[in-house]
Design an enzyme around this catalytic site. Structure first.
Site, PDB file in Angstrom:
ATOM      1  CE1 TYR A   1      -3.735   2.419   0.499  1.00 45.47           C
ATOM      2  CE2 TYR A   1      -2.529   3.233   2.401  1.00 45.47           C
ATOM      3  CZ  TYR A   1      -3.559   3.363   1.491  1.00 45.47           C
ATOM      4  OH  TYR A   1      -4.410   4.438   1.580  1.00 45.47           O
TER       5      TYR A   1
ATOM      6  CG  ASP B   1       5.927   4.077   0.570  1.00 47.33           C
ATOM      7  OD1 ASP B   1       6.175   4.865   1.512  1.00 47.33           O
ATOM      8  OD2 ASP B   1       4.769   3.722   0.267  1.00 47.33           O
TER       9      ASP B   1
ATOM     10  CE  LYS C   1       1.154   4.722   8.176  1.00 47.86           C
ATOM     11  NZ  LYS C   1       1.187   3.941   6.984  1.00 47.86           N
TER      12      LYS C   1
HETATM   13  C1  LIG Z   1       0.489   4.334   5.606  1.00 49.53           C
HETATM   14  C2  LIG Z   1       1.245   4.193   4.353  1.00 49.53           C
HETATM   15  C3  LIG Z   1       1.057   5.066   3.262  1.00 49.53           C
HETATM   16  C4  LIG Z   1      -0.037   6.098   3.249  1.00 49.53           C
HETATM   17  O1  LIG Z   1       0.154   7.072   4.222  1.00 49.53           O
HETATM   18  P1  LIG Z   1      -1.102   7.969   4.686  1.00 49.53           P
HETATM   19  O2  LIG Z   1      -0.481   8.931   5.653  1.00 49.53           O
HETATM   20  O3  LIG Z   1      -2.090   7.041   5.285  1.00 49.53           O
HETATM   21  O4  LIG Z   1      -1.623   8.642   3.468  1.00 49.53           O
HETATM   22  C5  LIG Z   1       1.897   4.959   2.178  1.00 49.53           C
HETATM   23  N1  LIG Z   1       2.862   4.039   2.140  1.00 49.53           N
HETATM   24  C6  LIG Z   1       3.071   3.169   3.159  1.00 49.53           C
HETATM   25  C7  LIG Z   1       4.181   2.187   3.051  1.00 49.53           C
HETATM   26  C8  LIG Z   1       2.261   3.213   4.278  1.00 49.53           C
HETATM   27  O5  LIG Z   1       2.459   2.342   5.273  1.00 49.53           O
END
Ligand SMILES: *Cc1c(COP(=O)(O)O)cnc(C)c1O
Length: 428
Positions: free
Chosen positions: A145, A240, A268
Site C-alpha cells: 500500500y 516508500d 507516520k
Molecule cells: C500508511 C502508508 C502510506 C499512506 O500514508 P497515509 O499517511 O495514510 O496517506 C503509504 N505508504 C506506506 C508504506 C504506508 O504504510
C-alpha cells in the site's frame, strides 16, 4: 452502563454522517458487540474507549506512535507551539530543523519536501519520477500500500484487501494500465518486466519491508535487484518508507543497508501522530520541484509548525543510543513468545518481524508475498483478534496489518499479551 449506551449511540450517529461510520476503512472492524470501539484517550501503551474499557494497544495509530500515546515530550512540544499559533503560511524555523534532522539520519535525502500524509508523499515522488524521466509507467508490488491516489491504489493490500476490493472504482482504466504490479520478492518477474518495458518505466516503488500485507521482509537480493535494474534502465527507485522509516531503524531501511534509492518517502513516525509526510532524495530530482523547477506540488498545511514540533520532539527521544536495539529486542520477545504459545496449542503459525514491526500469521511457513499471506488462515486470525480484544488487547483487526509495539510496551505488557494469547490459542 450509561457509558456503554453512549458508545452504542455514537456508532449509530457515526454511520449516519460518515460513510461506514469511519474516516478510513480499516477502522471499520467488528469489535466486542459487533462494532468498533471509539477511543477517548490514549496513554503510553493503553487506550481507553468511550465505554470506559481499557485496551493494551498494538495498533498505535497504525504506526506513528513509536513512543506510545501522549508522550510527555511530544505533548509539551505541541502545546508550546500551539500557544504561538497553529499555522502561518510563511516558512518557519521548525521546518528547517526537522528537515536537517532527517537529512542527518538519512544523508541520501539531500533535499526534501514536507507534506501532510504518506499518500501525498508517494503521489509527489511519482510525479517527480515521471517528470524527470518523461516516462509514464510505474512498477509496484501486489499487497503493498502506497496511499490512495489513482496510480498506486492497485492491488494494494491492507484495508482494500480486507474489504476484498483489489482495485478501486473511480480509477480510470487508462491510469491503472500505467501501473505494473508484480509479486513482492519476485526477482525473476522484475527482470522480465524490465526486459519488456524497460524504456517506458519511470519508477519502481517498493516498501523495503512490506508492512501493509502484514509484515513481509525482503528476500536477499530483492532490493539490490530493484536498484540494479532501475539504474540500468534509467528509471528511479522510490523507497516508500512511510511505515518503515524511523520505525525499523533510525532513518531509512534501504539507506541503512548501503543501498541508494533515488527518492524516499516518509510519514507516520516523523510526525509523532500529527499529519505529516515527506518526500525527498537526490538534489538533481528535488530541484525539479516548484518553485525551482517544473514539477508542481503545494500545500496549505505542509510543514505545519505544530506537526513539525511533534516530529522533532519524537525524533529527539528515538535518536538516543540503543533505542532501536531495545525496541527490536522487545518486539522479538513478543513475536517468539506468540509463536511458541501457538505451537504449544498445536496451531500452525509463523511470524515475520523487522524492528518494531511484526505480524503473526496462521500459516506454517512465514509468507514472502501477498499470495502467501492470503493463503494463511484468515478466519483463524479473526477469531484470534476477537479473543484478544475480549481480553483487553487491541491487535490489528485485519490479517493484512502489522502490529506496532511502542517504547511503552515493556516486559509487563508483553507478558500480559502472551498470557492472553495463550488463553485465546487454547480456544482456537
Ligand atoms: C500508511 C502508508 C502510506 C499512506 O500514508 P497515509 O499517511 O495514510 O496517506 C503509504 N505508504 C506506506 C508504506 C504506508 O504504510
Amino acid at each position: 452502563m450509561i457509558e456503554a449506551q453512549n458508545a452504542a449511540s455514537l456508532w449509530a450517529r457515526a454511520q449516519g454522517v460518515l460513510p461506514g461510520g469511519v474516516n478510513s476503512p480499516v477502522r471499520s472492524f467488528r469489535g466486542v458487540g459487533g462494532e468498533p470501539f471509539f477511543a477517548r484517550e490514549g496513554r503510553g501503551a493503553y487506550l481507553t474507549a468511550e465505554s470506559g474499557q481499557h485496551y493494551l494497544d498494538y495498533v498505535m495509530g497504525y504506526g506513528p506512535l513509536i513512543l506510545g500515546h501522549a508522550h510527555p515530550d511530544v505533548v509539551k512540544a505541541v502545546a508550546t507551539q500551539a500557544e504561538r499559533g497553529l499555522s502561518y503560511g510563511t516558512p518557519t524555523r521548525a521546518e528547517v530543523d526537522l528537515a536537517e534532522r532527517i537529512r542527518t539520519a538519512i544523508p541520501a535525502l539531500e533535499m526534501m519536501r514536507m507534506v501532510n500524509s504518506g499518500t501525498e508523499a508517494t503521489m509527489s515522488a511519482l510525479r517527480i519520477a515521471r517528470g524527470a524521466t518523461g516516462r509514464k509507467r510505474v512498477v509496484k508490488f501486489t499487497g503493498s500500500y502506497h496511499g490512495h491516489h489513482d496510480s498506486l491504489l492497485i492491488r494494494a493490500g491492507s484495508g482494500a484487501a480486507t474489504l476484498g476490493v483489489p482495485d478501486s472504482a473511480g480509477v480510470p482504466a487508462e491510469i491503472a494500465a500505467l501501473t505494473i504490479t508484480l509479486p513482492y520478492n519476485d526477482i525473476e518477474a522484475l527482470r522480465f518486466v524490465f526486459t519488456q518495458y524497460g524504456a517506458e518505466i519511470a519508477a519502481v516503488i517498493a516498501e523495503p519491508v512490506a508492512g501493509n500485507m502484514g509484515t513481509v521482509p525482503p528476500v536477499p537480493g530483492f532490493l539490490e535487484t530493484i536498484r540494479e535494474l532501475t539504474r540500468m534502465h534509467g528509471a528511479l527507485w522510490v523507497s516508500d518508507e512511510v511505515m518503515t522509516g524511523f520505525r525499523v531503524t533510525y532513518g531509512s531501511v534501504a539507506a541503512s543497508r548501503g543501498l541508494d534509492p533515488d527518492l524516499i518517502t516518509l510519514a507516520k513516525v516523523i510526525g509523532a501522530g500529527m499529519p505529516v509526510g515527506a518526500y525527498g532524495g537526490k538534489r538533481e530530482y528535488m530541484e525539479m520541484v516548484a518553485p525551482l523547477g517544473p514539477v508542481y506540488q503545494a500545500g496549505t498545511f505542509s510543514g505545519n509548525p505544530v506537526a513539525m514540533a511533534a516530529g522533532l520532539a519524537q525524533l529527539d527521544v528515538v535518536s538516543k543510543p540503543d533505542f532501536y536495539d531495545t525496541l527490536t529486542e522487545r518486539t522479538r520477545t513478543l513475536a517468539e513468545g506468540l509463536l511458541e504459545r501457538a505451537r504449544r496449542h498445536h496451531i500452525e503459525a509463523s511470524v515475520n518481524q523487522a524492528g518494531a514491526m511484526m505480524t503473526l500469521f496462521f500459516r506454517a511457513e512465514a509468507p514472502r508475498n501477498f499470495d502467501e499471506v492470503v493463503d494463511s488462515n484468515q478466519e483463524r486470525y479473526r477469531r484470534y483478534f476477537h479473543g484478544m480484544l475480549e481480553r483487553g488487547i487491541f491487535m490489528p483487526p485485519s490479517p493484512f496489518e502489522t502490529a506496532f509495539p511502542s517504547w511503552m510496551h515493556g516486559d509487563q505488557e508483553i507478558e500480559k499479551t502472551l498470557q492472553a494469547a495463550d488463553a485465546v490459542f487454547g480456544q482456537l
